[in-house]
Each structure stands twice: as C-alpha cells, then as structure tokens.
Design a protein around this motif. Structure first.
Motif, PDB file in Angstrom:
ATOM      1  N   VAL A   1       0.845  -1.207   0.000  1.00  0.00           N
ATOM      2  CA  VAL A   1       0.000   0.000   0.000  1.00  0.00           C
ATOM      3  C   VAL A   1       0.875   1.250   0.000  1.00  0.00           C
ATOM      4  O   VAL A   1       0.557   2.248  -0.659  1.00  0.00           O
ATOM      5  CB  VAL A   1      -0.950  -0.010   1.208  1.00  0.00           C
TER       6      VAL A   1
ATOM      7  N   TRP B   1       1.765   2.371  -3.413  1.00  0.00           N
ATOM      8  CA  TRP B   1       0.720   2.829  -4.332  1.00  0.00           C
ATOM      9  C   TRP B   1       0.912   4.317  -4.657  1.00  0.00           C
ATOM     10  O   TRP B   1       1.374   5.095  -3.814  1.00  0.00           O
ATOM     11  CB  TRP B   1      -0.654   2.687  -3.687  1.00  0.00           C
TER      12      TRP B   1
ATOM     13  N   ALA C   1      -4.831   5.419  -3.798  1.00  0.00           N
ATOM     14  CA  ALA C   1      -5.353   5.257  -2.442  1.00  0.00           C
ATOM     15  C   ALA C   1      -6.488   6.231  -2.156  1.00  0.00           C
ATOM     16  O   ALA C   1      -7.419   5.906  -1.414  1.00  0.00           O
ATOM     17  CB  ALA C   1      -4.221   5.449  -1.433  1.00  0.00           C
TER      18      ALA C   1
ATOM     19  N   LEU D   1      -6.812   2.401   4.283  1.00  0.00           N
ATOM     20  CA  LEU D   1      -5.760   2.313   3.264  1.00  0.00           C
ATOM     21  C   LEU D   1      -5.251   3.703   2.895  1.00  0.00           C
ATOM     22  O   LEU D   1      -4.038   3.923   2.768  1.00  0.00           O
ATOM     23  CB  LEU D   1      -6.302   1.597   2.023  1.00  0.00           C
TER      24      LEU D   1
ATOM     25  N   ARG E   1      -1.490   5.312   3.592  1.00  0.00           N
ATOM     26  CA  ARG E   1      -0.670   5.852   2.494  1.00  0.00           C
ATOM     27  C   ARG E   1      -0.294   7.306   2.777  1.00  0.00           C
ATOM     28  O   ARG E   1       0.848   7.728   2.498  1.00  0.00           O
ATOM     29  CB  ARG E   1      -1.450   5.750   1.175  1.00  0.00           C
TER      30      ARG E   1
END
Length: 360
Positions: A216, A219, A224, A264, A268
């Motif tokens: 994650v 990303w 995200a 999530l 991030r």
C-alpha cells in the motif's frame, strides 16, 4: 558497531506514529461541540454548516479510526511477546484497561460534578449499575466518555491475540468475515460494542503476515485516495437525500467499505508524511495522542459551552471557525495538562497515558 536500522523499517515506524496522530486528532471532530440537541441537528441536516461537520466527522474522524485497530493488530501479530498470554494481557491491562477506567472515573467526577454543582447539562450517577456501566462499559456504551468503547473492545481483542497469532490464515479470514458480517448485521453488543474493531484488528494481523503495508505504501497517492473519495461522496449523497432509502444491510456495507478505503488511504498518507518536513512535528505530538484520545471529551463537555458563548452554536455565523479549530484547541490544552502532570506527578501521567508519557 551495531547494525543501523534499515531506512524502510524506520520510516514504517514513523508512519505508524504519524497515523496515530492523524487518527486521534481527527476523532475530536466526531465529538465536536455543537450546542445543539438531536432535534435541532436533524433540522439543520442539509445546511452548509452541518454538511461541513459531517464531512469532517466522516473523513477525519470515523473513517480514520479503523486504522487504529488495523495498526494494533499489525503490531501484536509481529511481536513475539504476544505469545506469552500472561505477560501480554498484563501489559495491555496496564496500558489500555486501567487508563480507560481511570479516565472514566475522572469524567464522572468532573463532568457529572459540574452538572450537579453548576449549570452544565450532563448525565449524573443515579445507581450503582449506571456507575459500573460508565466505568467498565459492561453491556452498553457510556453516556459521558463515548469514545471509550474503542479501548474496551480493543482490550478484548488483545485477550484473544495470543490465540489469533497462532491461528492459520484461513481461520483469521473466518474471524474477519464473522466480524464484518456482525457489523453489517448490526450485531456485537454486549460482547463487542463495535464489531468493526475486531474486523480491523484481525485484518491488521493478516496484513502483517502478507506485508500488505509495504504494498500500500508503494501505491500512487491517487490510487489510495480515489476509492475513499468516491465512497465518501456516495455516503454523503445517501445522507443528504432523504428520498434515497438504503436498506440497512446496504448502508452498513457501504459504511464498512468506506472504512476499509479510509484505512488504506490514511496509511498511504501517513507513509507520505513520514518522508516530509512535517515528520518531526508530528512525531513530537505522538506521545500525547493517547492522552488526547482519553481526555478530549471531558474538555469538550466542560469548556465547549464556554467557548461557544464567543463563537456561537452550529448554524450561527462564527461556528464554522470554531468547528475547524476545535481539535487544535483541545490538543494545545491536552499538551499543557500532560506536561504539567508529567512534572508534578510523573507516575500518574504515565498511567493515564498508557505508558506513553515519561518523566522529563
């Protein structure tokens, strides 16, 4: 010379601390003082100020909290000390259960006391059962420190953690499925006040096994942010449009999906902030945020109406400014109280902060 800590591990540790700061400061928005009761809030439902309050609550409050449960599960899954049940539970009783009970005692003394001997409209003790429920959250949510069911349920998750860390992956997935289904179905009490806490706790354990946090963190920020933004928009539309009547199961499923996307996104975001100049400031705040979590509602009960005399209630011209700065005001007050307590009663400060505040 001892080996240096790899940069990625150090940044991950910083990101965990920063995530705690973001989540717990955001919780203040959920409980921000409005000066309005239930009927008045419902009447203001579609106004600009109420929409602003809703957005702040959902984005920075309720939607950020799941990451706290996720991080707790991730940490205990990666700790060897979790397998020693007696040592593990003893530590969590000192750092979660004891502070919860002590802060609930303070809430009753200060908030109910201000109601009894002053003009504050607040709950007052009326039976031993009421006191037991407020102190230990036995079978219902408390009336004063309404944020404390998180600590209560987290402690119950910690009781099961030594078994869960030994469980195979398929069994942990069953726990996640059962907890998610309970959240969607509206089940949980009196065992768990919020089944979603177990859902994210077990999900965090699975994430630790699969190193999901690394993936994650890699990303793009947009990847995200986009699911979180779209799901927040969908829930906002459903909230503002009385003609849209979602079935309870659909509404709860949307809520859970929003919370997953929020966890999530905020992870991030925390990872990104851990690589910026904001890192040092956020890390200096981290030792105070458990204290903030436990103390903020007492301060809002006591001082929200006082500042409300200057700023006004929800719906009045200056209220949006008051709403926006409430987390900062509470944080400044908490840091001042915590520093003073650390100087004059360091042992008490250590207990009330779950061991986070140390003597200077």
């Amino acid at each position: 010379m001892p080996d240096m800590i790899p940069a990625s591990i150090a940044r991950r540790s910083d990101a965990i601390s920063i995530a705690r700061v973001i989540c717990i400061v955001g919780v203040v928005y959920v409980h921000a003082w409005t000066g309005r009761g239930g009927a008045d809030l419902d009447a203001l439902r579609t106004t600009g100020q109420e929409v602003l309050r809703w957005v702040l609550m959902e984005i920075f409050g309720r939607s950020a909290v799941p990451l706290l449960g996720f991080i707790s599960g991730w940490l205990v899954s990666g700790s060897r000390r979790t397998r020693d049940w007696r040592d593990h539970v003893g530590r969590k009783a000192r750092t979660i259960l004891l502070p919860m009970a002590l802060w609930n005692i303070l809430a009753i003394l200060l908030v109910s006391g201000a109601s009894r001997f002053g003009t504050l409209a607040a709950p007052q003790p009326h039976s031993l059962i009421w006191l037991a429920q407020e102190l230990f959250i036995l079978t219902r949510n408390p009336h004063i420190n309404v944020q404390m069911p998180f600590l209560r349920d987290l402690f119950l998750c910690m009781l099961a953690a030594p078994l869960l860390v030994r469980a195979p992956g398929w069994l942990l997935w069953l726990v996640v499925l059962a907890a998610g289904s309970a959240h969607i179905g509206g089940y949980g009490p009196p065992i768990l006040m919020r089944a979603s806490i177990l859902f994210f706790f077990a999900l965090g354990m699975l994430a630790q096994r699969g190193a999901v946090e690394r993936r994650v963190a890699a990303w793009p920020m947009m990847a995200a942010a986009l699911p979180f933004a779209l799901l927040t928009l969908a829930q906002l539309i459903a909230t503002l449009r009385p003609d849209i009547m979602l079935a309870p199961v659909v509404a709860a499923s949307l809520d859970l999906a929003l919370r997953v996307s929020a966890a999530l996104f905020f992870w991030r975001l925390a990872w990104a902030l851990a690589g910026t100049n904001a890192r040092e400031t956020l890390l200096r705040l981290e030792p105070y945020v458990f204290f903030l979590f436990c103390a903020h509602l007492i301060l809002i009960w006591l001082f929200g109406p006082v500042l409300g005399l200057a700023f006004g209630r929800l719906g009045e011209p200056l209220y949006p400014l008051y709403l926006l700065i409430q987390p900062a005001l509470v944080l400044v007050a908490v840091i001042g109280i915590a520093r003073l307590l650390t100087r004059i009663a360091p042992r008490t400060a250590g207990i009330l902060s779950g061991g986070r505040l140390k003597p200077a």
